[in-house]
Design a protein around this motif. Structure first.
Motif, PDB file in Angstrom:
ATOM      1  N   PRO A  38       0.861  -1.248  -0.078  1.00 28.10           N
ATOM      2  CA  PRO A  38      -0.003   0.052  -0.108  1.00 28.10           C
ATOM      3  C   PRO A  38       0.793   1.207  -0.097  1.00 28.10           C
ATOM      4  N   LYS A  39       2.113   1.162   0.180  1.00 26.08           N
ATOM      5  CA  LYS A  39       3.092   2.153   0.136  1.00 26.08           C
ATOM      6  C   LYS A  39       3.555   2.569  -1.132  1.00 26.08           C
ATOM      7  N   GLY A 161      -2.226  -5.394  -0.309  1.00 27.96           N
ATOM      8  CA  GLY A 161      -1.913  -6.105   0.705  1.00 27.96           C
ATOM      9  C   GLY A 161      -1.889  -4.874   1.987  1.00 27.96           C
ATOM     10  N   GLU A 162      -1.364  -5.475   3.156  1.00 28.79           N
ATOM     11  CA  GLU A 162      -1.116  -4.700   4.196  1.00 28.79           C
ATOM     12  C   GLU A 162      -0.006  -4.972   4.698  1.00 28.79           C
ATOM     13  N   LEU A 163       0.775  -3.886   5.527  1.00 24.18           N
ATOM     14  CA  LEU A 163       2.106  -4.122   6.268  1.00 24.18           C
ATOM     15  C   LEU A 163       2.052  -4.193   7.658  1.00 24.18           C
ATOM     16  N   THR A 164       2.583  -5.305   8.107  1.00 24.51           N
ATOM     17  CA  THR A 164       2.489  -5.630   9.673  1.00 24.51           C
ATOM     18  C   THR A 164       3.428  -4.748  10.402  1.00 24.51           C
ATOM     19  N   SER A 165       3.416  -4.818  11.574  1.00 28.28           N
ATOM     20  CA  SER A 165       4.352  -3.970  12.473  1.00 28.28           C
ATOM     21  C   SER A 165       5.783  -4.265  12.324  1.00 28.28           C
ATOM     22  N   SER A 166       6.218  -5.465  11.621  1.00 26.49           N
ATOM     23  CA  SER A 166       7.531  -5.788  11.254  1.00 26.49           C
ATOM     24  C   SER A 166       7.794  -5.416   9.770  1.00 26.49           C
ATOM     25  N   ALA A 167       6.935  -4.653   9.248  1.00 29.01           N
ATOM     26  CA  ALA A 167       7.161  -4.288   7.713  1.00 29.01           C
ATOM     27  C   ALA A 167       7.010  -5.375   6.727  1.00 29.01           C
ATOM     28  N   THR A 168       6.125  -6.587   7.096  1.00 28.66           N
ATOM     29  CA  THR A 168       5.921  -7.634   6.190  1.00 28.66           C
ATOM     30  C   THR A 168       4.829  -7.400   5.555  1.00 28.66           C
ATOM     31  N   ALA A 176     -12.262  -8.052   5.725  1.00 23.97           N
ATOM     32  CA  ALA A 176     -11.580  -6.882   5.189  1.00 23.97           C
ATOM     33  C   ALA A 176     -11.410  -6.766   3.595  1.00 23.97           C
ATOM     34  N   ARG A 177     -11.009  -8.246   3.271  1.00 19.37           N
ATOM     35  CA  ARG A 177     -10.684  -8.111   1.598  1.00 19.37           C
ATOM     36  C   ARG A 177     -11.798  -8.942   0.930  1.00 19.37           C
ATOM     37  N   ASP A 239       5.431  -8.738 -13.130  1.00 20.40           N
ATOM     38  CA  ASP A 239       6.837  -7.776 -13.081  1.00 20.40           C
ATOM     39  C   ASP A 239       6.353  -6.538 -12.657  1.00 20.40           C
ATOM     40  N   PHE A 240       5.435  -5.798 -13.136  1.00 21.28           N
ATOM     41  CA  PHE A 240       5.193  -4.416 -12.646  1.00 21.28           C
ATOM     42  C   PHE A 240       4.875  -4.385 -11.081  1.00 21.28           C
ATOM     43  N   VAL A 241       4.106  -5.302 -10.419  1.00 23.06           N
ATOM     44  CA  VAL A 241       4.125  -5.548  -9.092  1.00 23.06           C
ATOM     45  C   VAL A 241       5.299  -5.702  -8.189  1.00 23.06           C
ATOM     46  N   GLU A 242       6.187  -6.698  -8.932  1.00 19.89           N
ATOM     47  CA  GLU A 242       7.553  -6.935  -8.281  1.00 19.89           C
ATOM     48  C   GLU A 242       8.401  -5.536  -8.200  1.00 19.89           C
ATOM     49  N   ARG A 243       8.414  -4.922  -9.618  1.00 18.70           N
ATOM     50  CA  ARG A 243       9.331  -3.620  -9.516  1.00 18.70           C
ATOM     51  C   ARG A 243       8.705  -2.566  -8.718  1.00 18.70           C
ATOM     52  N   GLN A 244       7.392  -2.397  -8.426  1.00 21.41           N
ATOM     53  CA  GLN A 244       6.603  -1.507  -7.415  1.00 21.41           C
ATOM     54  C   GLN A 244       7.136  -1.828  -6.170  1.00 21.41           C
ATOM     55  N   ASN A 245       7.049  -3.088  -5.657  1.00 27.41           N
ATOM     56  CA  ASN A 245       7.352  -3.366  -4.323  1.00 27.41           C
ATOM     57  C   ASN A 245       8.710  -3.392  -3.896  1.00 27.41           C
ATOM     58  N   MET A 246       9.637  -3.359  -4.917  1.00 33.15           N
ATOM     59  CA  MET A 246      11.094  -3.186  -4.732  1.00 33.15           C
ATOM     60  C   MET A 246      11.422  -1.756  -4.742  1.00 33.15           C
ATOM     61  N   VAL A 247      10.771  -0.802  -5.073  1.00 31.22           N
ATOM     62  CA  VAL A 247      10.823   0.703  -4.836  1.00 31.22           C
ATOM     63  C   VAL A 247      10.673   1.156  -3.410  1.00 31.22           C
ATOM     64  N   VAL A 248       9.618   0.457  -2.692  1.00 28.38           N
ATOM     65  CA  VAL A 248       9.404   0.891  -1.423  1.00 28.38           C
ATOM     66  C   VAL A 248      10.814   0.572  -0.464  1.00 28.38           C
TER      67      VAL A 248
END
Length: 248
Positions: A38-39, A161-168, A176-177, A239-248
């Motif tokens: 989400p970030k 998705g969502e991030l846990t307190s450990s940034a997972t 909710a989904r 590939d797009f989702v993977e690239r976006q998640n790597m930027v965070v």
């Protein structure tokens, strides 16, 4: 040693090579998750676009008494035309004819103007040009964009998705989904679902008119092409989702 490897490669058939490539592709796909953080820049930007479209949907109801003099919700193309400056004031012969927009089920994202000439006032050439231009922009550009955003928001929200307190990065909880504010609520309040139901009804009516047997054979003929497009589209999305998640 090199000659031995070349001989072994020649002994492998084309089908076996395709199976090896397909297996490697599936293994690579299984290691990925179709889950967007989400970030990411895309998730934040998409949320801003969705909020803007929701505000536009509310404005169609809130400003309807001022723009149209009625309490009911204004059509999106008419509302955008009024906002862009296509006034409904009387001119020329005392009346401005409304644009005739096709509501056929297949025109889900792009309503088609059947008669552009009926939109023009008879006041001046520049005013006629402005009326036609604003109606065309609203009907063929802005309305399809808004409808597409509402439609795709169902999938973007589901796969975010969502991030846990450990940034997972983890999927959202089941309620909710899938229920609130997930897919269930989206199917109830999403404005594009009305057009989807009309589209589905139109397809069913045409299928019954053509004949179930012919439609079934057409479906079987399209399966290989649809499967190929599905695989290509899925690889692009992964590939797009993977690239976006790597930027965070």
């Amino acid at each position: 040693l090199v000659d031995g490897q070349r001989k072994r490669r020649r002994m492998v058939s084309d089908d076996e090579r395709e199976d090896i490539v397909r297996h490697e592709r599936n293994e690579r796909r299984l290691k990925k998750r179709l889950l967007l953080s989400p970030k990411t820049y895309f998730a934040v930007g998409w949320k801003c676009l969705t909020v803007a479209c929701v505000a536009l949907e509310i404005s169609q109801i809130a400003f309807a008494p001022v723009l149209s003099g009625e309490m009911k919700k204004m059509p999106l193309d008419e509302f955008l035309s009024r906002v862009l400056g296509a006034s409904s004031s009387r001119c020329g012969d005392g009346s401005r004819k409304k644009s005739i927009v096709s509501t056929a089920p297949l025109n889900m994202f792009i309503p088609v103007i059947n008669n552009v000439g009926d939109m023009a006032c008879k006041a001046s050439s520049w005013r006629q040009t402005w009326h036609v231009a604003t109606d065309l922009i609203a009907t063929t550009v802005l309305v399809p964009i808004v409808n597409a955003i509402f439609f795709l928001d169902v999938f973007v929200t589901f796969f975010t998705g969502e991030l846990t307190s450990s940034a997972t990065l983890v999927p959202k909880p089941f309620f909710a989904r899938y229920v609130l504010p997930g897919v269930g609520l989206q199917l109830l309040v999403n404005p594009s679902m009305v057009e989807i139901s009309r589209l589905a009804k139109g397809i069913i009516d045409r299928a019954m008119h053509v004949g179930p047997s012919l439609c079934f054979h057409l479906f079987l003929g399209c399966v290989p092409f649809v499967s190929y497009c599905y695989d290509c589209l899925l690889d692009i999305i992964f590939d797009f989702v993977e690239r976006q998640n790597m930027v965070v």
